[in-house]
Design a protein around this motif. Structure first.
Motif, PDB file in Angstrom:
ATOM      1  N   LEU A 171      19.188 -11.344   3.973  1.00  0.00           N
ATOM      2  CA  LEU A 171      18.206 -10.936   4.972  1.00  0.00           C
ATOM      3  C   LEU A 171      17.174  -9.999   4.359  1.00  0.00           C
ATOM      4  O   LEU A 171      17.388  -9.428   3.299  1.00  0.00           O
ATOM      5  CB  LEU A 171      18.879 -10.291   6.190  1.00  0.00           C
ATOM      6  N   VAL A 172      16.065  -9.866   5.066  1.00  0.00           N
ATOM      7  CA  VAL A 172      14.960  -9.009   4.641  1.00  0.00           C
ATOM      8  C   VAL A 172      14.815  -7.877   5.649  1.00  0.00           C
ATOM      9  O   VAL A 172      14.985  -8.086   6.853  1.00  0.00           O
ATOM     10  CB  VAL A 172      13.646  -9.816   4.559  1.00  0.00           C
ATOM     11  N   ILE A 173      14.507  -6.682   5.160  1.00  0.00           N
ATOM     12  CA  ILE A 173      14.248  -5.542   6.037  1.00  0.00           C
ATOM     13  C   ILE A 173      12.857  -5.007   5.733  1.00  0.00           C
ATOM     14  O   ILE A 173      12.540  -4.705   4.589  1.00  0.00           O
ATOM     15  CB  ILE A 173      15.298  -4.421   5.861  1.00  0.00           C
ATOM     16  N   GLU A 174      12.029  -4.919   6.769  1.00  0.00           N
ATOM     17  CA  GLU A 174      10.684  -4.371   6.628  1.00  0.00           C
ATOM     18  C   GLU A 174      10.590  -3.053   7.404  1.00  0.00           C
ATOM     19  O   GLU A 174      11.080  -2.950   8.532  1.00  0.00           O
ATOM     20  CB  GLU A 174       9.645  -5.354   7.181  1.00  0.00           C
ATOM     21  N   ILE A 175       9.946  -2.049   6.822  1.00  0.00           N
ATOM     22  CA  ILE A 175       9.718  -0.766   7.472  1.00  0.00           C
ATOM     23  C   ILE A 175       8.253  -0.730   7.905  1.00  0.00           C
ATOM     24  O   ILE A 175       7.348  -0.739   7.064  1.00  0.00           O
ATOM     25  CB  ILE A 175      10.022   0.420   6.528  1.00  0.00           C
ATOM     26  N   ASN A 176       8.002  -0.693   9.217  1.00  0.00           N
ATOM     27  CA  ASN A 176       6.644  -0.770   9.743  1.00  0.00           C
ATOM     28  C   ASN A 176       6.200   0.559  10.343  1.00  0.00           C
ATOM     29  O   ASN A 176       6.931   1.154  11.142  1.00  0.00           O
ATOM     30  CB  ASN A 176       6.546  -1.856  10.817  1.00  0.00           C
ATOM     31  N   ASP A 177       4.995   0.990   9.978  1.00  0.00           N
ATOM     32  CA  ASP A 177       4.419   2.186  10.580  1.00  0.00           C
ATOM     33  C   ASP A 177       3.142   1.799  11.324  1.00  0.00           C
ATOM     34  O   ASP A 177       2.907   0.620  11.604  1.00  0.00           O
ATOM     35  CB  ASP A 177       4.134   3.246   9.511  1.00  0.00           C
ATOM     36  N   GLN A 178       2.310   2.782  11.674  1.00  0.00           N
ATOM     37  CA  GLN A 178       1.112   2.517  12.459  1.00  0.00           C
ATOM     38  C   GLN A 178       0.148   1.565  11.781  1.00  0.00           C
ATOM     39  O   GLN A 178      -0.612   0.859  12.454  1.00  0.00           O
ATOM     40  CB  GLN A 178       0.389   3.837  12.760  1.00  0.00           C
ATOM     41  N   THR A 179       0.151   1.518  10.455  1.00  0.00           N
ATOM     42  CA  THR A 179      -0.791   0.646   9.752  1.00  0.00           C
ATOM     43  C   THR A 179      -0.540  -0.831  10.059  1.00  0.00           C
ATOM     44  O   THR A 179      -1.425  -1.658   9.879  1.00  0.00           O
ATOM     45  CB  THR A 179      -0.700   0.865   8.228  1.00  0.00           C
ATOM     46  N   HIS A 180       0.658  -1.143  10.533  1.00  0.00           N
ATOM     47  CA  HIS A 180       0.988  -2.537  10.832  1.00  0.00           C
ATOM     48  C   HIS A 180       0.381  -3.013  12.150  1.00  0.00           C
ATOM     49  O   HIS A 180       0.549  -4.168  12.523  1.00  0.00           O
ATOM     50  CB  HIS A 180       2.508  -2.731  10.843  1.00  0.00           C
ATOM     51  N   PHE A 181      -0.316  -2.107  12.874  1.00  0.00           N
ATOM     52  CA  PHE A 181      -1.026  -2.518  14.080  1.00  0.00           C
ATOM     53  C   PHE A 181      -2.410  -3.063  13.762  1.00  0.00           C
ATOM     54  O   PHE A 181      -3.043  -3.667  14.616  1.00  0.00           O
ATOM     55  CB  PHE A 181      -1.163  -1.340  15.053  1.00  0.00           C
ATOM     56  N   THR A 182      -2.905  -2.850  12.544  1.00  0.00           N
ATOM     57  CA  THR A 182      -4.226  -3.340  12.190  1.00  0.00           C
ATOM     58  C   THR A 182      -4.204  -4.865  12.076  1.00  0.00           C
ATOM     59  O   THR A 182      -3.172  -5.463  11.788  1.00  0.00           O
ATOM     60  CB  THR A 182      -4.703  -2.735  10.858  1.00  0.00           C
ATOM     61  N   GLU A 183      -5.357  -5.460  12.291  1.00  0.00           N
ATOM     62  CA  GLU A 183      -5.442  -6.928  12.280  1.00  0.00           C
ATOM     63  C   GLU A 183      -5.018  -7.506  10.940  1.00  0.00           C
ATOM     64  O   GLU A 183      -4.289  -8.498  10.879  1.00  0.00           O
ATOM     65  CB  GLU A 183      -6.874  -7.359  12.620  1.00  0.00           C
TER      66      GLU A 183
END
Length: 319
Positions: A126-138
C-alpha cells in the motif's frame, strides 16, 4: 614602507630587520603563488581565497529525505506497522509500477509518493500520502488524482492522511490494518492502445458520456466536503460518506437545502485554509459533526462507501 609580514617600518625594503632575520633561517619565505612574503606554515592570500569561497557543484544532496512533518508521521507509522512489513520513504512510482503497453515515454510514473509499505520480500502492499493545505490547489489536486488513478489501476491502495487531523497513531493503525485486510479492487482508468483503435461504437459503449464527465469534473472541482474532510482526515471515510448522502438525498432535494449547500461551498474552503490546523477549530467542528453524523445514522443514513450524486445535478441551476 611597511613590512609585508609584521607591518613594522621597513624603510625601502619589503621586510623589516627582524623578519629579514627569520627569512635567513627559513621561517619566512617569498610565496611562489602570491609573490608575497609570509611565514612558511601560513597559507598565502590566494589559498585563503580558495578555502573561503565555497566550491560550486551542479548537484547537491538534499539535507533530509523527508520533511519535519513527514518525519512525525513516519515515526507514528513505524510504531504501528505489522512486523512483517517494511516502509520506504519517497518511493518513485516507476520503482514499483510498470506500464503494460511498452510505451517509450512513461513520464507519469516519475512521481514520488510519501511512503510505500511492502512485505519482507519487498512486495508492494500500500501507499501512504501525507496531505497538507497545498493539496487543495488545482495543480496538486490534478497530480493527486493522476497518482490515485495509476495506483488504483495497478492494484495498490492509497491511504491519505491529512495534516489538519494531526498525528493520530490509533487512527493510522486502524487505516493500515483495514487496508491490508481488505481485498484489492483494480479499476480501469486508462484506455489501452488497442482500444483506441477499436470501432467508434465500441469506444462509445465503453466510455462514459462526455457531457456527464465534464459536468462531473466541474462539479468535483467546485465542491468537496472541505470541513468534514479536514476534521476526519479523508474524503472517503464512514462519517463523510454519511454527510455526503445527507447532502445529496435530503438537502439537495429542497430549495432551502440547495441554498445552504451553495453557501457552504462558498465559505468552507476559506475557513479550512485559514483555521484548518487550529486546535479550537478542530475540537469545535469535531463535536458538531460527530453529533450530526450520529443523529443521521440513527435515522437510517448509511456510512458505507458512496459515489456522489452531485455529478447528476447542478445546485446553481436548481436554486
Amino acid at each position: 614602507m611597511k613590512c609585508q609580514v609584521c607591518g613594522a617600518e621597513s624603510g625601502k625594503y619589503p621586510l623589516c630587520r627582524e623578519c629579514n632575520k627569520k627569512k635567513e633561517t627559513g621561517e619566512i619565505i617569498k610565496c611562489p603563488k602570491c609573490q608575497k612574503w609570509h611565514y612558511t606554515n601560513m597559507p598565502c592570500a590566494e589559498e585563503k581565497a580558495i578555502v573561503g569561497e565555497k566550491e560550486k557543484f551542479l548537484y547537491e544532496l538534499r539535507p533530509y529525505l523527508v520533511t519535519a512533518t513527514e518525519m512525525k508521521y513516519l515515526n507514528a507509522i513505524k510504531g504501528v506497522l505489522p512486523e512483517n512489513c517494511l516502509i520506504q520513504a519517497q518511493a518513485n512510482l516507476a520503482s514499483f509500477i510498470v506500464r503494460t503497453d511498452g510505451a517509450r515515454f512513461q513520464n507519469e510514473l516519475y512521481r514520488n509518493v510519501d511512503f510505500l509499505i511492502t512485505d519482507l520480500l519487498y512486495k508492494p502492499l500500500l501507499v501512504i500520502e501525507i496531505n497538507d493545505q497545498t493539496h487543495f490547489t488545482e495543480e496538486r489536486r490534478e497530480r493527486d488524482k493522476k497518482v490515485s488513478n495509476i495506483c488504483e489501476e495497478a492494484g495498490i491502495p492509497i491511504i491519505k492522511l491529512w495534516t489538519f487531523y494531526g498525528v493520530n497513531q490509533e487512527y493510522i493503525k486502524k487505516r493500515i490494518t483495514e487496508t491490508l485486510a481488505s481485498p484489492v479492487n483494480r479499476v480501469h482508468h486508462f484506455i489501452k492502445e488497442k482500444e483506441k483503435k477499436a470501432p467508434e461504437e465500441i469506444i462509445k459503449a465503453e466510455m462514459p458520456n462526455p457531457s456527464s464527465l465534464t459536468d462531473a469534473t466541474q462539479s468535483r472541482e467546485k465542491r468537496g466536503c472541505y470541513i468534514a474532510t479536514c476534521i476526519y482526515g479523508s474524503y472517503d471515510c464512514p462519517q463523510v460518506w454519511t454527510l455526503r448522502r445527507f447532502r445529496d438525498d435530503k438537502l439537495a432535494k429542497r430549495r432551502i437545502g440547495r441554498i445552504f449547500i451553495k453557501i457552504y461551498y462558498a465559505v468552507s474552503p476559506a475557513l479550512v485554509k485559514q483555521f484548518g490546523d487550529k486546535e479550537l477549530f478542530q475540537v469545535f467542528w469535531k463535536k458538531c459533526l460527530d453529533g450530526l453524523v450520529l443523529r443521521l445514522q440513527e435515522k437510517g443514513i448509511k456510512d458505507t462507501p458512496y459515489i456522489d450524486l452531485e455529478y447528476m445535478f447542478s445546485v446553481n441551476e436548481k436554486i
